[in-house]
Design a protein around this motif. Structure first.
Motif, short mmCIF file in Angstrom:
data_model
loop_
_atom_site.label_atom_id
_atom_site.label_comp_id
_atom_site.label_asym_id
_atom_site.label_seq_id
_atom_site.Cartn_x
_atom_site.Cartn_y
_atom_site.Cartn_z
N TYR A 5 5.89 -93.92 -71.52
CA TYR A 5 6.57 -94.98 -70.78
C TYR A 5 5.92 -95.14 -69.41
CZ TYR A 5 8.99 -91.11 -68.43
OH TYR A 5 9.27 -89.97 -67.72
N ASN A 6 6.34 -96.16 -68.69
CA ASN A 6 5.79 -96.46 -67.37
C ASN A 6 6.80 -96.12 -66.28
OD1 ASN A 6 3.62 -97.73 -68.83
ND2 ASN A 6 4.89 -99.58 -68.99
N VAL A 7 6.28 -95.89 -65.06
CA VAL A 7 7.13 -95.62 -63.90
C VAL A 7 6.71 -96.55 -62.77
CG1 VAL A 7 7.84 -93.95 -62.17
CG2 VAL A 7 7.44 -93.20 -64.52
N GLU A 8 7.70 -97.12 -62.11
CA GLU A 8 7.45 -97.95 -60.93
C GLU A 8 8.49 -97.62 -59.88
OE1 GLU A 8 7.58 -102.69 -59.59
OE2 GLU A 8 8.14 -102.08 -61.63
N ILE A 9 8.05 -97.45 -58.62
CA ILE A 9 9.00 -97.27 -57.52
C ILE A 9 9.34 -98.64 -56.98
CG2 ILE A 9 9.39 -96.33 -55.22
CD1 ILE A 9 7.63 -93.98 -55.94
N VAL A 10 10.61 -98.99 -57.03
CA VAL A 10 11.08 -100.30 -56.58
C VAL A 10 11.83 -100.12 -55.27
CG1 VAL A 10 12.50 -102.31 -57.13
CG2 VAL A 10 11.29 -101.09 -58.96
N THR B 296 17.47 -93.28 -56.49
CA THR B 296 18.00 -93.14 -57.84
C THR B 296 16.88 -93.24 -58.87
OG1 THR B 296 18.46 -95.52 -57.98
CG2 THR B 296 20.25 -94.10 -57.24
N VAL B 297 17.22 -92.90 -60.10
CA VAL B 297 16.33 -93.08 -61.25
C VAL B 297 17.03 -94.03 -62.22
CG1 VAL B 297 15.15 -91.97 -63.18
CG2 VAL B 297 15.36 -90.77 -61.00
N LYS B 298 16.39 -95.14 -62.52
CA LYS B 298 16.96 -96.15 -63.41
C LYS B 298 16.20 -96.15 -64.73
CE LYS B 298 18.29 -101.04 -63.47
NZ LYS B 298 18.25 -102.32 -62.71
N PRO C 22 19.77 -93.65 -71.69
CA PRO C 22 19.33 -95.05 -71.72
C PRO C 22 20.32 -95.97 -71.01
CG PRO C 22 19.07 -94.05 -73.88
CD PRO C 22 19.83 -93.07 -73.05
N GLY C 23 19.80 -96.86 -70.20
CA GLY C 23 20.64 -97.83 -69.51
C GLY C 23 21.42 -97.30 -68.33
N THR C 24 21.12 -96.10 -67.86
CA THR C 24 21.85 -95.51 -66.74
C THR C 24 20.99 -95.46 -65.49
OG1 THR C 24 21.20 -93.23 -67.30
CG2 THR C 24 23.23 -94.08 -68.28
N PRO D 143 15.77 -95.79 -42.91
CA PRO D 143 17.20 -95.43 -42.87
C PRO D 143 18.09 -96.58 -43.31
CG PRO D 143 16.07 -94.67 -40.89
CD PRO D 143 15.09 -95.52 -41.63
N GLY D 144 19.03 -96.29 -44.17
CA GLY D 144 19.96 -97.29 -44.66
C GLY D 144 19.46 -98.10 -45.84
N GLU D 145 18.18 -97.98 -46.15
CA GLU D 145 17.62 -98.71 -47.29
C GLU D 145 17.69 -97.86 -48.55
OE1 GLU D 145 16.62 -101.88 -47.16
OE2 GLU D 145 17.28 -101.91 -45.08
N LYS D 146 17.46 -98.51 -49.70
CA LYS D 146 17.50 -97.82 -50.99
C LYS D 146 16.23 -98.10 -51.78
CE LYS D 146 22.54 -97.98 -51.36
NZ LYS D 146 23.69 -98.40 -52.22
N ALA D 147 15.93 -97.21 -52.70
CA ALA D 147 14.79 -97.39 -53.60
C ALA D 147 15.11 -96.65 -54.89
CB ALA D 147 13.51 -96.86 -52.98
N TYR D 148 14.42 -97.03 -55.98
CA TYR D 148 14.66 -96.34 -57.23
C TYR D 148 13.39 -96.25 -58.07
CZ TYR D 148 15.07 -101.02 -59.42
OH TYR D 148 14.85 -102.30 -59.86
N TYR D 149 13.38 -95.21 -58.90
CA TYR D 149 12.32 -95.05 -59.89
C TYR D 149 12.73 -95.86 -61.13
CZ TYR D 149 10.41 -91.05 -57.27
OH TYR D 149 9.86 -90.23 -56.32
N ARG D 150 11.94 -96.85 -61.45
CA ARG D 150 12.23 -97.66 -62.64
C ARG D 150 11.41 -97.10 -63.81
NH1 ARG D 150 9.43 -103.24 -64.19
NH2 ARG D 150 10.66 -103.77 -66.05
N LEU D 151 12.10 -96.67 -64.86
CA LEU D 151 11.45 -96.15 -66.05
C LEU D 151 11.52 -97.24 -67.11
CD1 LEU D 151 13.12 -92.61 -66.14
CD2 LEU D 151 11.24 -93.41 -64.70
N TRP D 152 10.34 -97.69 -67.56
CA TRP D 152 10.33 -98.83 -68.49
C TRP D 152 9.19 -98.74 -69.50
CZ3 TRP D 152 6.15 -102.43 -67.95
CH2 TRP D 152 5.35 -102.22 -66.83
#
Length: 380
Positions: A338-343, A225-227, A255-257, A371-380
């Motif tokens: 802005y900054n990007v971090e993969i969490v 996802t992208v947060k 914003p905030g999604t 497999p089965g794990e999740k990660a997201y792009y954090r935009l901050w």
């Protein structure tokens, strides 16, 4: 864990040389593309990240005035063409409603974020006029891009996006909802390495180019996802691939999604392959405050939108694992706002870009998601 794998993502394209030979003006605009690479070992340092590449390209953008070869388009099996009867549309919708309420037709909606948008409806091959955009079957119209909403129009050796309509003999491409990828493209692809994609306008009606696949959109791998933690919208623009390769397929992150980022599943037997190799998705990510109408398009040289956007994301699944990346767009020398971090991902080590300055001297980094794990792009 900041790592690399046997799968070419956008990071590999921009941190080194791509596996495709440049074509015409495309090579002059994006001179970073060069000959295929041999396999490299990864240097596991936080500031030096190499990616193991196995001659698999991602989607490479083309300038709007480039003319890919689109003559003599062939489809696997001749599709039936007929004029729709007056009651066809009514009966078809009635049948689909029955399928939706019973839950018996869920094979095409097991992943992604479609909410009754028609991705689970079998396309009525050869029954819908070329003048009608197929939004009833999950396709998302891009009305700011072309007159009828098509994401790309290829015809007779050229691009006719300016015409904006799907005419006889044209390949008419379309966007899909978040979590889904376009499912239609002809198996007979040009030897030049360019790509063809979309529905074929034949005898005045929209025809499937993969008749064995009855849907227009198919789900990718889930979990990415992208947060957006910013106070402004961020427009994430996927290249329309296979097809015109315009960066017009939008993901609007308010914003905030937190929005699903479509991750193609190269392990699927129906996945698109480039010269036999697996492919992933490439995204141009604009500065905060840029709308999809302003940012999901071919930008002007020296600008900061579209193919000149500050960031590039890559996403794909291969070998049972998901690989996602972030890098600075070499076309854009200006700092992002802005900054990007993969969490997430294996190990949880840092993979980030601070105001457009990414790891490995700007090349960026790649993260593996099991497999089965999740990660997201954090935009901050």
């Amino acid at each position: 864990m900041v790592t690399a794998g046997p799968y070419l993502l956008a990071l590999a394209v921009f941190s080194a040389c791509a596996a495709a030979q440049p074509h015409g003006k495309h090579a002059r605009v994006h001179g970073r593309h060069a000959r295929a690479l041999k396999e490299r070992d990864m240097v596991t340092e936080l500031t030096t990240v190499w990616t193991t590449i196995q001659s698999t390209p991602t989607s490479y953008p083309l300038p709007t005035d480039y003319s890919p070869e689109v003559k003599d388009i062939k489809v696997d099996t001749p599709a039936p063409t007929r004029a729709p009867k007056k009651d066809d549309k009514k009966d078809d919708k009635k049948d689909d409603k029955k399928k939706d309420t019973s839950g018996s037709n869920t094979s095409n909606t097991s992943k992604g974020t479609d909410s009754g948008g028609g991705t689970d409806r079998e396309f009525q091959d050869g029954a819908i006029p070329c003048s009608k955009f197929p939004s009833d079957y999950g396709a998302v119209p891009l009305t700011w891009h072309t007159k009828d909403g098509w994401s790309g129009l290829q015809y007779n050796g050229g691009n006719i996006d300016n015409d904006g309509v799907c005419k006889e003999g044209a390949l008419c491409s379309y966007a899909c909802p978040a979590g889904f990828s376009k499912a239609q493209w002809p198996s007979d692809q040009p030897a030049s390495g360019e790509s063809h994609g979309g529905l074929l306008c034949k005898n005045g009606f929209l025809t499937l180019t993969r008749p064995d696949c009855k849907y227009l959109c198919e789900p990718g791998a889930g979990g990415i996802t992208v947060k957006n933690e910013l106070s402004e919208v961020v427009s994430v623009c996927r290249t329309d691939y296979p097809g015109s390769e315009n960066m017009v397929v939008p993901l609007q992150c308010a914003p905030g999604t937190e929005k699903v980022l479509t991750t193609p599943d190269a392990d699927s037997p129906t996945a698109y392959k480039w010269k036999g190799g697996a492919t992933s998705a490439q995204y141009y990510v604009n500065n905060a405050g840029v709308s999809v109408k302003e940012g999901c398009l071919w930008g002007k040289e020296g600008g900061e939108v579209g193919n000149w956007a500050p960031y590039i994301f890559g996403a794909g699944k291969k070998g049972g694992k998901i690989w996602i990346s972030v890098s600075k767009n070499p076309n854009n020398s200006k700092p992002a706002n802005y900054n990007v971090e993969i969490v997430g991902g294996v190990g949880g080590k840092k993979c980030e870009c601070i105001k457009g300055v990414c790891q490995d001297g700007g090349a960026g980094c790649t993260v593996t998601v099991e497999p089965g794990e999740k990660a997201y792009y954090r935009l901050w």
